[in-house]
Design an enzyme around this catalytic site. Structure first.
Site, PDB file in Angstrom:
ATOM      1  N   SER A 236      33.728  43.292  46.269  1.00 29.85           N
ATOM      2  CA  SER A 236      34.667  42.058  46.636  1.00 29.85           C
ATOM      3  C   SER A 236      34.883  42.179  48.030  1.00 29.85           C
ATOM      4  O   SER A 236      34.163  42.298  48.989  1.00 29.85           O
ATOM      5  CB  SER A 236      35.707  41.988  45.585  1.00 29.85           C
ATOM      6  OG  SER A 236      36.091  40.947  45.380  1.00 29.85           O
ATOM      7  N   HIS A 377      33.326  39.619  37.494  1.00 31.55           N
ATOM      8  CA  HIS A 377      33.532  40.215  38.728  1.00 31.55           C
ATOM      9  C   HIS A 377      34.508  41.559  38.561  1.00 31.55           C
ATOM     10  O   HIS A 377      35.452  41.497  38.197  1.00 31.55           O
ATOM     11  CB  HIS A 377      34.649  39.278  39.334  1.00 31.55           C
ATOM     12  CG  HIS A 377      34.866  39.616  40.900  1.00 31.55           C
ATOM     13  ND1 HIS A 377      33.848  39.548  41.937  1.00 31.55           N
ATOM     14  CD2 HIS A 377      36.143  40.131  41.587  1.00 31.55           C
ATOM     15  CE1 HIS A 377      34.778  39.871  42.947  1.00 31.55           C
ATOM     16  NE2 HIS A 377      35.551  40.125  42.585  1.00 31.55           N
TER      17      HIS A 377
HETATM   18  C1  GCU Z   1      39.689  36.494  46.074  1.00 31.76           C
HETATM   19  C2  GCU Z   1      38.866  36.034  47.331  1.00 31.76           C
HETATM   20  C3  GCU Z   1      37.219  36.857  47.344  1.00 31.76           C
HETATM   21  C4  GCU Z   1      37.336  38.241  47.130  1.00 31.76           C
HETATM   22  C5  GCU Z   1      38.151  38.626  45.972  1.00 31.76           C
HETATM   23  C6  GCU Z   1      38.383  40.137  45.859  1.00 31.76           C
HETATM   24  O1  GCU Z   1      39.029  36.028  44.762  1.00 31.76           O
HETATM   25  O2  GCU Z   1      38.389  34.571  47.318  1.00 31.76           O
HETATM   26  O3  GCU Z   1      36.846  36.225  48.564  1.00 31.76           O
HETATM   27  O4  GCU Z   1      36.075  38.645  47.275  1.00 31.76           O
HETATM   28  O5  GCU Z   1      39.452  38.024  45.918  1.00 31.76           O
HETATM   29  O6  GCU Z   1      38.528  40.894  46.849  1.00 31.76           O
HETATM   30  O7  GCU Z   1      38.807  40.317  44.906  1.00 31.76           O
END
Ligand code: GCU
Length: 400
Positions: A236, A377
């Site tokens: 992420s 995710h």
């Molecule tokens: C949020 C953000 C993302 C990121 C994520 C994370 O959802 O909008 O861009 O990748 O956090 O790091 O868990």
């Protein structure tokens, strides 16, 4: 489907989740002006300069001789004797950076390693009470302080048994040791030592990436680690970080982006899921101020994320998506990998060995690896199994 949500500024926004409604985007050609492999270094430098100046921000140069190393605890056996835990502390630009190195006990020589940040402290990576409790500011905890109860909280995301059994070390560090993940106008973390950044200077992601290079500066002198075989990995926001670290520092042998999404592997120009405006509003500290010029103006970007991926070429690169992680635009992540493929092929590798997006849970492991996993995710054992197979193929078996 168009979903409504709000930004941290409270402004309602619409986000596109229907691929059929996304216009075909025209991507800038990463090989523009390149006819011979001898031309690539100059084109690569041009692409790097664009991404540095307009997106991540320039990080300061650093004298690695200034890193001070201390150890508060001796190395210790871990995983019922199968691994050894060491926890050197690096002083970097006024910050105390606590490493957690877990290496296989049955190998006496230097081993290849996965290097990646964790989100909430080394103590969340495994429940072993010998792991130092993070001392700094931690998100999503009472008083932003680490507690004993959080030990092992993220253990599912770190396949330590599998990693060490396969002959790799895991080196992990809490990202907040380099820069705490909130916008304080750059007063804390490593920014404090360098002052408020100019519009083309490092945001937090570039600071984290710079921190990974500083950790690699240290690993070069760590006898247990084969520093020529360090694979930088992140999930992420930390996947965006691993990509920029791999782009900025050619010493990283391979790069893994797990569900990195907007600002990472996903193409910005598609405006699918998270957008440039949204990421810059919710996380104003992540990128440099110049990147805000592209809020709702992705069409004006002189690059897209396939060019970030191309900066890793010809080193092994793995992009992983998750089926339900629409916010990160799985299809856009695949298309960016595909957009980097011509550079990989031009440099004589097999690149991404598929034209079409692979089916769910059907990985491809060319010099560019890609999979879309079922589920949300996250980083799962499935993801790690792919990374280990990929690393065995491209890193462990490769000669130095
Ligand atoms: C949020 C953000 C993302 C990121 C994520 C994370 O959802 O909008 O861009 O990748 O956090 O790091 O868990």
């Amino acid at each position: 489907m168009i979903a409504m949500t709000t930004t941290s500024e409270g402004a309602p926004r619409k986000f596109q989740y229907d691929d059929a409604k996304v216009a075909d985007v025209k991507l800038p050609n990463p090989l523009k002006g390149v006819s011979d492999t001898a031309d690539w270094p100059q084109r690569r430098a041009e692409i790097f300069a664009m991404l540095e100046d307009q997106m991540f921000g320039k990080a300061p140069t650093f004298d690695k001789a200034s890193i001070k190393v201390t150890r508060e605890v001796a190395d210790k056996s871990m995983l019922d004797g199968a691994a050894i835990l060491s926890q050197p502390i690096l002083q970097i630009a006024g910050c105390k950076v606590q490493l957690m190195i877990v290496r296989p006990a049955n190998i006496s020589g230097a081993v290849p390693a996965f290097l990646g940040y964790n989100f909430r402290g080394n103590h969340t990576v495994h429940e072993d009470p010998a792991i130092a409790l993070t001392q700094g500011w931690v998100p999503r905890t009472k008083n932003n302080t680490a507690t004993q109860e959080q030990r092992g909280l993220s253990a599912k995301r770190w396949a330590i048994n599998e990693i060490t059994k396969r002959g790799y070390a895991l080196v992990t560090v809490y990202c907040g040791d380099i820069d705490p993940d909130f916008h304080d106008k750059f007063k804390n973390g490593v920014h404090a030592a360098y002052g408020v950044p100019a519009p083309n200077q490092w945001g937090t992601i570039a600071a984290w990436a710079w921190g990974l290079s500083r950790i690699l500066d240290y690993l070069v002198n760590e006898p247990a680690i084969d520093a020529k075989k360090v694979i930088v990995m992140g999930h992420s926001r930390l996947g965006k970080t691993s990509l920029w670290a791999g782009a900025s520092d050619p010493r990283f042998a391979a790069v893994i982006s797990n569900n990195s999404g907007c600002g990472g592997a996903a193409l910005s120009k598609r405006r699918f899921g998270e957008t440039v405006h949204r990421i810059n509003s919710s996380f104003p500290h992540w990128f440099c101020d110049n990147f805000k010029n592209y809020n709702n103006r992705e069409d004006k970007l002189p690059f897209d994320q396939h060019m970030l991926l191309a900066l890793v070429a010809p080193r092994p690169l793995y992009v992983a998506s998750a089926e339900k992680d629409l916010w990160a635009d799985p299809h856009g992540e695949f298309l960016a990998a595909k957009g980097a493929d011509p550079v990989y092929r031009f440099l004589g590798t097999d690149g991404l060995p598929t034209e079409d997006m692979p089916a769910i849970d059907e990985p491809v492991h060319g010099r560019i690896g890609y999979h879309i996993r079922s589920g949300k995710h996250d980083v799962t054992l499935y993801d790690w199994k792919q990374y280990l197979a990929f690393a065995d193929k491209h890193i462990k078996k490769a000669s130095n």
